[in-house]
Structure formats: C-alpha cells, structure tokens
Design an enzyme around this catalytic site. Structure first.
Site: not given
Length: 449
Positions: A102, A241, A243, A245
């Site tokens: 992440s 960000d 990833d 999400d």
C-alpha cells in the site's frame, strides 16, 4: 487477531527479504492458502500486484505454492487492490490475492486476500491458513498441479467498471484534473478513466520503475500535487496511494481534502439524492470530530470503529450501512464497490460537484475540521508496549485534564508499521500541537530506554 503470528489488520506485511516477506515463506503461504481454499471448493485464484520490484519475485513464489496445492492461477499483473477485488468477482474466481504494501516504501511488501464476493477473507479462513502453515508442505501429484495463465484484458475491464460508477448523463468535459498515481498500481488506470469521461488530465507519479512507489508523491505526500494543481490552474487534484485503495484530493485553491471530508461530501450527496435510505456513516477513532458534527447537522447517524478499513467494513455490515472511511483516504461505499477504491471514490466526489454545480472548495466548506495533530513515533518491536508505560499514561492524563471537553487524545499502535500513533484533537491548533508533542516526547523517551 492478537493470537495470530502472521496476519495483521491488512494481511501480511513486512520488509522484503526479512520476516515473512521472502521467497521461501511466500511459497509456503501460497501452498497453505491453496490447501485451505481448495478444501472450501476453490479451483482458481487471481494474483495482482503493485509496481514494487519485489512483486516479480513474490508473484512467482505465490504461483509456485498455489500450483503445488493444485490451484489454477490467473495473473493480472500490476493492478490496484480494488481492481483485484472486482475482477475476482468478474472472473468467478474463488479468491484473489494482492501483492502490495500500500502506502509503505518500495522495500516493504505484503500479501492480502479477497474472497469470491470481493470482500477480505473472514478471520476464520485466515486462521486456517496460519494453522496450515505449521504443516509440512506436500506437493500435489503431477497431474493435479495448478496451471497459470496471464489475463491480458484486466486493465480494460477495470477501467470500464470505474467509468460505470459515474452517471451516464454527466461528463467531465471542461474539467482540468491533476492525477497523482504515486508511481503505483493506478498509473495506467486513473488517467485513462478520467480522460475517457472527458477530463483534461495532467499526470503525476505515473512512471513507476519498481523503486519510486510512494516516493514524495501520492496520497501520503501531498506537496507535489498541491503545487501542480496551483501551477496548472486545475479544477482539482486526485492523489492515490501505491495500491489505489485510498485517495486524498486538492481543491483549486490548493487546500488538501482528506478522507473525512470526502466521506462527508459523498454522504451528503447520497442524502440529497435519496440514496442514503436511512443509513448512516462509519468513521474511526481517528476521524475528525468535525465530521461527526457536520453529519449530525444533517441528521445522519455516525458511529466509530477501531482504526483500519477492515473494522470500518465490519461495522458497516453490522449496521447495514454503505458509507464509511478513514481520514487517511480509505473510503467505502458498499452500494458501489466491495472495498475501498480511490478512483471510484474520486468519481463520486466529481459526481457530487456536478450535481450541486459547486467546486470542490465550496463543497468541502460544509464541514469544519477541528484542529488535529498526529505524530508517529517509531519503536522497536519485541519490547514491552510504550502505551502501557506509567510515564506515557501520565502524559496522557495531564493532557486530558488540561483540555477537558475541548479535546481528546488517542494513542495506538499502527497495524502495518512499527509505529506508535499519537493523535490529539482540540478546539485550538496550539493546544493540539502542545499536547501531541508532549505525549510523543514521553513515548520517545520510553522507547529509547
């Protein structure tokens, strides 16, 4: 959760080459997950990853372990976490696996799982995988090994899904939007979604090289996009960000719009359009008090969960509500997507802007944030918790007595990094800063002992 050896609040995460994020362990993890999932009827699993250089290694290790357990694999390549949740459902796979850390630096990585319905795996399944990790690895017979295939149209499918969450009678034509993809998994997704909906797009953080993910760009580093929005005279900016999400935004005046404000904008639009259906909003212990106050004015119920989008999800499902999120930019709307989705959340805000005929700057003024200071203090894992030390407890007590009803204190361990998060919220900036620093200093002294 506290009894688990590997799984945290957001899967398994750590520094590459150490702990659990190494080829040997991840191969065993793939096998263990495969055995558990196969026992529940699973035949096929999808694997996606972000842009970290270690993703190549970990993808191969997972593929080997799953194949050894007799599970077929669909390889998605670099894709946002929410895309993997969506595609797991679309391809009728029984599970999806994300290789990502992440918002963490490139030298960290992690593994998390989604079920067939696009939600994170239940606790009992994660526990079963941990239990299976303790068993010796036994390879399936040669004729029972799993096969792997590359899915080439994954990005196009997800782009169409994102566009489908935006009303067909609206268009972004005439809007100039800066998009910061953090050199992460949305680099080939977010700009195309916005362009295909009519926007003029200025790209930032869309040239990943395996090492630059989240490096002074993205939702955890807002200076670059703020400067770019002002320089380009753009209508707003999206910052995602690594990833994809979570999302943070910037209005045309250069003000950062965080997850609490995004949740407020989405909830208010749902109320006005009749889509809230009597439901409420879930925040966390870290959510700004201003969100609670603003929702109260609209007679929208509000509840707080523990910190982590996992716990926001659990409380939403318990209450039968759809909208929730964290100030860090994890935003959930279960009426639209099964997990936090930065691109989709951004499109929901754009929808609200167009319906209201207002700029992001004007929309965000409906919620007044209370001054809040957050300080992260790194500590050495394995030592006793600084949160239980008498000096830290004394500092917290002094802050609470001084602020009374005009402030609140929250101390907690990060679920993804060896950090103690010190948060103080108060009616005045100087009060929040004063006590946050005092408490953080007490934590620093304790961790240095």
């Amino acid at each position: 959760m506290s009894q688990r050896k590997y799984f945290g609040t957001d899967g398994i995460r750590g520094k590459v080459g150490e702990s659990a994020i190494n080829p040997e362990f991840v191969t065993k993890l793939g096998w263990a997950a495969g055995k558990v999932l196969a026992g529940r009827g699973t035949n096929k699993v999808l694997i996606g990853k972000d842009t970290r250089i270690s993703g190549y290694m970990l993808e191969s290790a997972l593929e080997a372990g799953l194949s050894a357990a007799g599970i077929n694999i669909g390889l998605l390549g670099p894709m946002p976490t929410p895309a993997i949740a969506y595609l797991t459902k679309t391809f009728r796979s029984e599970a999806g696996i994300v290789i990502s850390a992440s918002h963490n630096p490139y030298y960290d990585n992690g593994i998390k799982f989604f079920s067939a319905d696009g939600f994170k795996l239940d606790d009992d399944i994660e526990q079963a995988i941990e239990d299976m990790l303790e068993q010796p690895m036994v390879c399936a017979a040669p004729d029972k090994l799993g096969k792997a295939t590359r899915i080439n149209d994954a990005a196009g499918r997800y782009i169409e899904f994102c566009k489908g969450t935006f009303p067909s009678d609206l268009s972004l034509t005439g809007m100039k939007i800066v998009v910061d993809c953090a050199h992460g998994a949305t680099y080939h997704i977010a700009p195309n979604v916005l362009r295909e909906l009519g926007a003029e797009v200025v790209e930032l953080g869309t040239t990943p090289n395996g090492l630059n993910i989240n490096d002074d760009v993205g939702a955890t580093s807002m200076q670059a996009i703020t400067e770019r929005v002002l320089a380009e005279k753009a209508d707003l900016g999206f910052a995602l960000d690594g990833d994809g999400d979570r999302i943070m935004m910037v209005d045309h005046k250069g003000n950062v719009v965080d997850g609490d404000e995004i949740v407020y904008i989405i909830a208010r639009d749902a109320l006005k359009s009749g889509r809230l259906n009597g439901g409420g909003v879930v925040g966390t212990l870290m959510s700004n008090l201003g969100l609670e106050v603003a929702l109260s004015r609209l007679s929208i119920p509000f509840a707080r969960s523990k910190v982590g989008d996992r716990y926001v999800m659990e409380l939403l499902q318990e209450k039968g509500w759809n909208i929730g999120g964290e100030s860090s930019g994890h935003v959930l709307n279960l009426a639209v997507a099964s997990t936090g989705d930065g691109v989709v959340s951004g499109l929901q805000v754009l929808t609200s802007m167009l319906r209201a005929g207002m700029s992001l700057y004007e929309l965000r003024r409906g919620m007044e944030k209370f001054p809040q200071t957050l300080i992260n203090v790194r500590y050495s894992e394995g030592k006793s918790s600084p949160l239980e030390h008498t000096d830290v407890l004394a500092a917290v007590k002094a802050a609470e007595q001084d602020m009374g009803d005009d402030g609140r204190v929250l101390l907690r361990k990060s679920g993804t990094e060896p950090l103690i998060r010190v948060m103080v919220e108060a009616t005045k900036d100087e009060l929040a800063s004063k006590w946050a620093e005092a408490i953080a200093e007490s934590v620093r002294k304790v961790t240095a002992q």
